[in-house]
Design an enzyme around this catalytic site. Structure first.
Site, short mmCIF file in Angstrom:
data_model
loop_
_atom_site.label_atom_id
_atom_site.label_comp_id
_atom_site.label_asym_id
_atom_site.label_seq_id
_atom_site.Cartn_x
_atom_site.Cartn_y
_atom_site.Cartn_z
N LYS A 50 0.67 -1.06 0.01
CA LYS A 50 -0.09 -0.10 0.03
C LYS A 50 0.81 1.21 -0.07
O LYS A 50 0.17 2.59 -0.33
CB LYS A 50 -1.03 0.03 1.20
CG LYS A 50 -2.07 -1.16 0.97
CD LYS A 50 -2.81 -1.06 -0.13
CE LYS A 50 -3.98 -2.00 -0.36
NZ LYS A 50 -4.79 -1.71 -1.46
N1 PMP Z 1 -3.36 -8.23 1.17
C1 PMP Z 1 -3.51 -7.20 2.26
C2 PMP Z 1 -2.52 -7.51 3.41
C3 PMP Z 1 -4.15 -6.00 2.01
O1 PMP Z 1 -4.20 -5.04 3.04
C4 PMP Z 1 -4.62 -5.61 0.63
C5 PMP Z 1 -5.51 -4.46 0.35
N2 PMP Z 1 -6.85 -4.45 0.73
C6 PMP Z 1 -4.57 -6.65 -0.26
C7 PMP Z 1 -3.86 -7.89 0.28
C8 PMP Z 1 -5.39 -6.61 -1.74
O2 PMP Z 1 -4.83 -5.50 -2.48
P1 PMP Z 1 -5.67 -4.71 -3.30
O3 PMP Z 1 -6.51 -3.99 -2.37
O4 PMP Z 1 -4.50 -3.99 -4.22
O5 PMP Z 1 -6.54 -5.70 -4.20
#
Ligand code: PMP
Length: 346
Positions: A48
């Protein structure tokens, strides 16, 4: 002559360019070559960081943000931490509206990074003025010059991965990647990375990992948001009870659903076999690979890249706590022995 000091200006210069690490032991009975994109190497320990930095810098470029302005978002997770981190370096206020379901540890972590946290009641509907969605919207309206990140519905989330994660994987694999496996929450990671990779080679297969209790897989297959698919589950950051516009469903070839229990055990297995201390969704993504392998999706020529989104240290009171695992009913007689291996010297 004075030697130049070899230092970064600040930690934001370390966002992205994470390593690709071959994973061999956990995959030893599976045909193919497997590589993990280890996103915990970002300074905020998760993928992130990429979206936090990109969305904030785009707002600066458009003149929306000036020093002292405010960033608003609804998250207690990795995005909140990354936004707080970027805000410190760039001199913004960071307001995070979180649900009262969030653990104290998580709230403390955000506060340690200087964020102002609003804890909102979890059991109210999304349109209730006390819900974290509405509180964030209200604060965004009230605070002049604020930016609402809104990661589930922000194209810049996807764009961050199109510009960074995708090109990095293409270069690191010298264009030899055949499959991308990534968890889908907002869908930003998988959609942006896939968009770049498919532009280079449309034959690359894109596989999304979804949770039981989430609507994504069925929506992908039928176009229907089926409320019967929605029920509580434990994995955080993966799957959703709504359809995020940050997800490009057309670019994803297939979704695989994984259970809370299998994902927790597989995350622990990654730590123990590969020495990579990863979070819950990394276990979910690896679990997805195991299930796909059983369906014969991979062969010896497959070069599979799996994204490991964050670091295991965020889950000490969850999947890495034997007590928590026991409370969930995730230990059977066999791995119970494993859990009890600590020897206390008296
Ligand atoms: N794994 C974790 C630990 C996350 O915090 C997130 C974000 N929600 C994701 C996977 C998935 O990523 P994205 O939001 O880019 O689909």
């Amino acid at each position: 002559m004075e030697q130049k000091i070899n230092a970064y200006n600040n930690i934001l210069q370390l966002v992205g360019n994470t390593p690709l690490v071959e994973i061999k032991k956990i995959t030893k009975n599976i045909e193919g070559n497997f590589y993990a994109k280890v996103e915990a190497f970002n300074p905020g320990h998760s993928t992130k960081d990429r979206i936090a930095l990109h969305i904030i810098e785009e707002a600066e470029r458009k003149g929306i943000l000036k020093p002292g302005d405010t960033i608003v978002e609804t998250t207690s997770g990795n995005t909140g931490f990354s936004l707080a981190m970027v805000s410190i370096i760039k001199g913004y206020e960071c307001i995070l509206a979180v649900s009262s379901k969030s653990s104290k540890d998580k709230i403390d972590m955000l506060r340690a990074m200087g964020a102002k946290v609003y804890v909102c009641p979890a059991h109210v509907s999304a349109d209730d003025p006390r819900s974290y969605y509405q509180v964030a919207r209200r604060l965004h309206e009230e605070v002049k010059g604020s930016v609402y990140i809104n990661q589930y519905f922000n194209d810049l989330n996807t764009d961050a991965h199109y510009r960074s994660t995708g090109p990095e994987i293409w270069e690191q694999t010298n264009g030899q990647i055949t499959h991308l496996v990534a968890c889908s929450g907002t869908g930003g990671t998988i959609s942006g990375t896939a968009r770049y990779l498919k532009e280079q080679n449309p034959n690359i297969k894109i596989i999304g990992i979804d949770a039981y209790g989430s609507v994504l897989k069925k929506y992908h297959e039928t176009g229907e948001l089926d409320p019967d698919e929605i029920y509580p589950y434990r994995i955080e950051g993966l799957g959703k009870n709504l359809i995020p516009t940050a997800t490009d469903f057309d670019i994803i070839d297939q979704f695989v659903k994984v259970t809370d229990e299998d994902s927790a055990h597989t995350a622990r297995e990654i730590s123990k076999t590969e020495g990579l201390f990863v979070g819950y969704t990394s276990g979910a993504a690896m679990q997805g690979i195991k299930q796909l392998a059983e369906e014969g999706v991979f062969d010896k020529n497959s070069n599979v890249v799996v994204i490991f989104p964050d670091h295991g240290s965020r889950y000490m009171s969850k999947i890495y706590s034997d007590d928590w695992m026991r409370q969930q009913g995730f230990f059977d007689a066999k791995n119970m022995e494993e859990a009890q291996k600590i020897e206390y010297i008296k």
